[in-house]
Scaffold this active site. Structure first.
Site, PDB file in Angstrom:
ATOM      1  N   ASP A 187       0.863  -1.179   0.000  1.00 18.53           N
ATOM      2  CA  ASP A 187       0.000   0.000   0.000  1.00 18.53           C
ATOM      3  C   ASP A 187       0.900   1.229   0.000  1.00 18.53           C
ATOM      4  O   ASP A 187       1.655   1.464   0.948  1.00 18.53           O
ATOM      5  CB  ASP A 187      -0.915  -0.042   1.229  1.00 18.53           C
ATOM      6  CG  ASP A 187      -1.967   1.061   1.238  1.00 18.53           C
ATOM      7  OD1 ASP A 187      -1.682   2.160   0.714  1.00 18.53           O
ATOM      8  OD2 ASP A 187      -3.056   0.830   1.790  1.00 18.53           O
ATOM      9  N   LYS A 212      -6.473  10.215  -1.492  1.00 15.09           N
ATOM     10  CA  LYS A 212      -5.477  10.972  -0.747  1.00 15.09           C
ATOM     11  C   LYS A 212      -4.654  11.844  -1.703  1.00 15.09           C
ATOM     12  O   LYS A 212      -5.195  12.736  -2.323  1.00 15.09           O
ATOM     13  CB  LYS A 212      -4.609  10.000   0.075  1.00 15.09           C
ATOM     14  CG  LYS A 212      -5.417   8.946   0.850  1.00 15.09           C
ATOM     15  CD  LYS A 212      -6.308   9.528   1.910  1.00 15.09           C
ATOM     16  CE  LYS A 212      -7.240   8.508   2.574  1.00 15.09           C
ATOM     17  NZ  LYS A 212      -6.644   7.276   3.034  1.00 15.09           N
TER      18      LYS A 212
HETATM   19  C1  LIG Z   1      -7.131   6.052   3.401  1.00 14.41           C
HETATM   20  C2  LIG Z   1      -6.300   4.858   3.221  1.00 14.41           C
HETATM   21  C3  LIG Z   1      -6.843   3.703   2.629  1.00 14.41           C
HETATM   22  C4  LIG Z   1      -8.301   3.607   2.262  1.00 14.41           C
HETATM   23  O1  LIG Z   1      -8.635   4.434   1.214  1.00 14.41           O
HETATM   24  P1  LIG Z   1     -10.151   4.953   0.948  1.00 14.41           P
HETATM   25  O2  LIG Z   1     -10.024   5.638  -0.350  1.00 14.41           O
HETATM   26  O3  LIG Z   1     -10.493   5.837   2.114  1.00 14.41           O
HETATM   27  O4  LIG Z   1     -11.029   3.747   0.911  1.00 14.41           O
HETATM   28  C5  LIG Z   1      -6.017   2.622   2.432  1.00 14.41           C
HETATM   29  N1  LIG Z   1      -4.729   2.663   2.806  1.00 14.41           N
HETATM   30  C6  LIG Z   1      -4.179   3.739   3.384  1.00 14.41           C
HETATM   31  C7  LIG Z   1      -2.746   3.704   3.769  1.00 14.41           C
HETATM   32  C8  LIG Z   1      -4.943   4.868   3.614  1.00 14.41           C
HETATM   33  O5  LIG Z   1      -4.389   5.936   4.213  1.00 14.41           O
END
Ligand SMILES: *Cc1c(COP(=O)(O)O)cnc(C)c1O
Length: 397
Positions: A187, A212
């Site tokens: 991720d 994000k």
């Molecule tokens: C926010 C976030 C997610 C989830 O993303 P959404 O678009 O809110 O579903 C997954 N991994 C990390 C590291 C995040 O900060």
């Protein structure tokens, strides 16, 4: 009309601007339009169509025009062969887990991840599908090695991690996973492709919450997975077409627009977060600061090697105060907004950790409660001033 044919030979900024865009052939507009259609016209004889496939334009849950443009741009930014864009970052995480895990498989997951990844792998997949899991300290290669079993099919890491800013060595963990015939998913949300591209370090699947940094404006949700086409096609078929995790064309269009300025925004996020981390370190009221750009960070060296564009805009820190003191500090902030999420244009702060069931997994420093701060695009001096005046106003000395 010459097609731009943007490829990986161009620089990151050029790819961010032009990737996935071409002149619209119907109108001559130099921006591809937003196509808010659920369905696409079928050929004279549709009998050859695979209704569960994504190759032909048939239905937006099988893949829509704006989704494809965004996939093109993101694949270019990550130097990855293929990309699937989904409805949210969690749809991307769940899509990876659903596609590549089945009963009896074992997962090694980092002990510091986004809460939904933890919920899926620690609870839902074991309860519903009999998937086994081991949470390991992915900042420690020996701990990852020790956690792998013969039935390990997936290793999942997040680097930097949410919310404790743990750094994991992508290349070393990819080697461990591959030696066992397992896939590595990473991720990359906290880094964005400007700072770090896990595919280049051997990760099979790179996951982004587009919500994000990539969208960057706090007004649309999306997720992406990047990797080799054979793997991404499986996610498309299972998680998008059959589980229904497709993104709305409007959100794909918004994110495409936001992504154009990703490199410029990341430069500012990186610079501001570094200065704020260094500033906080000098304050007697600050109990600890976790930021990969500080030489004191446990895996600063690994971060410097794999985060080639910078250390990101998110840091964690705690104050030498009690429960209410942390809340009072946030209440007195005037510029930094008290809200979850990160990677927006505005700075965001959230108080975490005091009653987190995962606290036993966090390092001791985090136990007194801590803040996750996402440094936005405001003037760095104003952000620093805001924290100074809030400390004073909250009576934290
Ligand atoms: C926010 C976030 C997610 C989830 O993303 P959404 O678009 O809110 O579903 C997954 N991994 C990390 C590291 C995040 O900060």
């Amino acid at each position: 009309m010459n097609p731009k044919n943007i490829d990986a030979a161009f620089g990151f900024l050029t790819r961010a601007v032009h990737g996935g865009n071409e002149t619209d052939t119907e109108t001559g507009a130099i921006r591809r339009p937003i196509t808010m259609a659920n369905s696409y016209e079928l050929p004279y004889d549709p009998s050859g169509i695979n209704w569960s496939g994504s190759d032909a334009s048939i239905y937006t849950r099988n893949g829509g025009a704006n989704q494809r443009y965004l996939q093109e741009k993101l694949a270019l930014l990550h130097n990855a062969p293929d990309c699937v864009v989904l409805a949210s970052g969690v749809a991307a995480l769940a899509g990876v887990f659903f596609t590549f895990l089945k009963s009896g498989d074992h997962v090694v997951m980092s002990d510091s991840t986004y809460i939904a990844a933890y919920r899926l792998i620690n609870e839902l997949f074991p309860e519903k599908f009999g998937v086994e899991k081991t949470l390991a300290d992915s900042a420690d290669i020996e701990a990852v090695k020790a956690a792998v079993k013969p039935n390990t099919k997936l290793v999942h890491i997040e680097t930097p991690s949410n919310p404790t800013i743990k750094i994991s060595d992508i290349e070393a963990i990819a080697e461990i996973a591959h030696a066992n015939g397992a896939l590595l998913s990473a991720d990359n949300t906290f880094a964005s492709p400007y700072n770090q591209r896990p595919f280049e370090f051997g990760a099979d699947l790179t996951i982004e919450s587009l919500t994000k940094y990539i969208n960057g404006h706090g007004d649309a949700m999306g997720g992406a997975v990047l990797g080799e086409k054979a793997l991404i096609d499986r996610i498309r078929g299972q998680a998008m077409v059959n589980l229904g995790g497709a993104i709305s064309p409007f959100n794909a269009w918004l994110i495409m627009r936001g992504a154009v300025t990703l490199p410029l925004r990341m430069r500012q996020h990186n610079e501001s977060a570094q200065k704020i981390a260094e500033f906080l370190q000098t304050l007697p009221q600050v109990r600890f600061v976790a930021y990969p750009g500080l030489p004191e960070h446990k895996n600063h060296g690994i971060a410097a090697r794999q985060m080639q564009g910078g250390f990101g805009g998110v840091l964690a820190f705690g104050l030498n105060t009690d429960h209410d003191g942390h809340n009072r500090f946030v209440d007195r902030l005037r510029i930094i907004t008290n809200a979850v999420s990160l990677g927006h244009d505005e700075s965001l702060i959230v108080f975490l950790g005091e009653n987190d069931e995962r606290q036993y997994l966090y390092g001791d420093a985090f136990h007194g409660g801590f803040f996750r701060l996402s440094a936005g695009l405001e003037d760095t001096d104003d952000l620093i001033y805001d924290m100074e005046q809030a400390l004073k106003s909250a009576g934290i000395v």
